[in-house]
Write an enzyme that holds these catalytic residues in place. Structure first.
Site, PDB file in Angstrom:
ATOM      1  N   HIS A 240      33.079   5.088  57.764  1.00 22.00           N
ATOM      2  CA  HIS A 240      33.276   5.935  58.934  1.00 22.00           C
ATOM      3  C   HIS A 240      32.005   5.936  59.790  1.00 22.00           C
ATOM      4  O   HIS A 240      30.911   5.691  59.286  1.00 22.00           O
ATOM      5  CB  HIS A 240      33.599   7.366  58.510  1.00 22.00           C
ATOM      6  CG  HIS A 240      34.943   7.526  57.892  1.00 22.00           C
ATOM      7  ND1 HIS A 240      35.516   8.754  57.682  1.00 22.00           N
ATOM      8  CD2 HIS A 240      35.841   6.613  57.431  1.00 22.00           C
ATOM      9  CE1 HIS A 240      36.704   8.600  57.124  1.00 22.00           C
ATOM     10  NE2 HIS A 240      36.916   7.304  56.954  1.00 22.00           N
TER      11      HIS A 240
ATOM     12  N   GLU B 259      30.258   8.348  60.960  1.00 22.21           N
ATOM     13  CA  GLU B 259      29.237   9.275  60.473  1.00 22.21           C
ATOM     14  C   GLU B 259      28.452   8.680  59.314  1.00 22.21           C
ATOM     15  O   GLU B 259      27.223   8.818  59.246  1.00 22.21           O
ATOM     16  CB  GLU B 259      29.866  10.597  59.999  1.00 22.21           C
ATOM     17  CG  GLU B 259      30.632  11.328  61.066  1.00 22.21           C
ATOM     18  CD  GLU B 259      32.130  11.046  61.061  1.00 22.21           C
ATOM     19  OE1 GLU B 259      32.901  11.968  61.311  1.00 22.21           O
ATOM     20  OE2 GLU B 259      32.518   9.884  60.808  1.00 22.21           O
TER      21      GLU B 259
END
Length: 147
Positions: A56, A58
């Site tokens: 992801h 993040e």
């Protein structure tokens, strides 16, 4: 007018990463990590490219920022991300002790606030809804094209 070095300014940088993900056929989520009003990491989803469900935006941004900073804690940093972090990312952000998280669109199905609203480090400040409409529209356009 967008305030220089304000939340909208940096969210636009994260949005540019989301557009890059969109163009690569990835779910369009982008992130930047900021320290001292300077972007120290840029990332977008790479789950398809890397064939890795943990890739992801993040997670990529945390790793990049920690490598640059030379340590695992990002308590003096702000993460700007175009979509509310999922529970996995919230856990990683908690371990990294990120000082502030600013997200664009909420994620009512998979966002951490639904599943575990206390997942983040207790000192982490959270601001939601920055450029929410733009971030949500990009996500909706992506999934419309997939159908």
């Amino acid at each position: 007018m967008i305030e220089p070095f304000g939340d909208e300014y940096f969210m636009k940088k994260a949005f540019a990463e989301a557009v890059q993900a969109f163009d690569q056929g990835e779910v369009p989520v982008g992130a930047v990590v900021v320290s001292g009003n300077k972007i120290i990491a840029r990332a977008h989803n790479l789950t398809e490219t890397l064939n890795d469900v943990t890739a992801h935006a993040e997670m990529q941004a945390i790793t990049s920022a920690a490598n640059l900073m030379g340590g695992k804690y990002l308590n003096d940093c702000t993460l700007y991300v175009t979509l509310e972090p999922c529970l996995m990312c919230a856990g990683a952000l908690a371990w990294a002790q990120v000082g502030k998280i600013v997200f664009g669109a909420p994620d009512p199905k998979r966002g951490f606030r639904k599943h575990s609203p206390n997942a983040l480090h207790p000192k982490t400040e959270v601001v939601g809804g920055v450029l929410s409409e733009e971030c949500a529209e990009l996500m909706q356009e992506f999934f419309r094209k997939k159908r």
